[in-house]
Design a protein around this motif. Structure first.
Motif: not given
Length: 139
Positions: A32-41
């Motif tokens: 249910k929850v979007s807790t993961a983070i995708q970092l783009v640099f």
């Protein structure tokens, strides 16, 4: 904002964060929850990143570096979004510091005369020892 050293800081405007759903076990929280983070640099188009960092990243063969010059980091280790965001920043910092490392240049040196003499003396002593171990010639 990511601070790499006293003189180098990457502004938050160059870092792109996306909240995504984490994979793996976790039940309802994961579903249910979007807790993961995708970092783009995008390091190739970064105006603040020095050239030697960019060259170092191009030399690295790392799975998080795309051929297009972007770094993609997916952080999903923790249950909170903020902790995953900090984890992604820490991993980016580690990767950038690894790319910035330049090994010392080696300078060719000659051995001293005394060390050459000691080496040759040791070789001749070993040769003598081996000759004494040989059986006498058959005449």
């Amino acid at each position: 904002m990511l601070t790499l050293s006293n003189r180098l800081t990457i502004p938050a405007s160059e870092l792109e964060f996306q909240a995504i759903r984490a994979s793996g076990p976790g039940g309802q929280n994961v579903n249910k929850v979007s807790t993961a983070i995708q970092l783009v640099f995008d390091y190739r188009n970064s105006p603040t990143l020095p050239q030697h960092y960019k060259e170092g990243l191009d030399r690295l063969s790392h799975p998080n570096i795309t051929p297009g010059g972007k770094i993609l980091i997916k952080a999903q280790q923790f249950r909170s979004q903020e902790m995953n965001r900090q984890d992604a920043l820490d991993r980016l910092e580690t990767l950038l510091k690894k790319a910035a490392f330049r090994p010392k240049a080696r300078h060719a040196t000659k051995p001293t005369k005394a060390s050459v003499r000691r080496r040759l003396d040791g070789k001749s002593r070993q040769s003598q020892r081996k000759q004494l171990r040989r059986s006498p010639p058959k005449d």
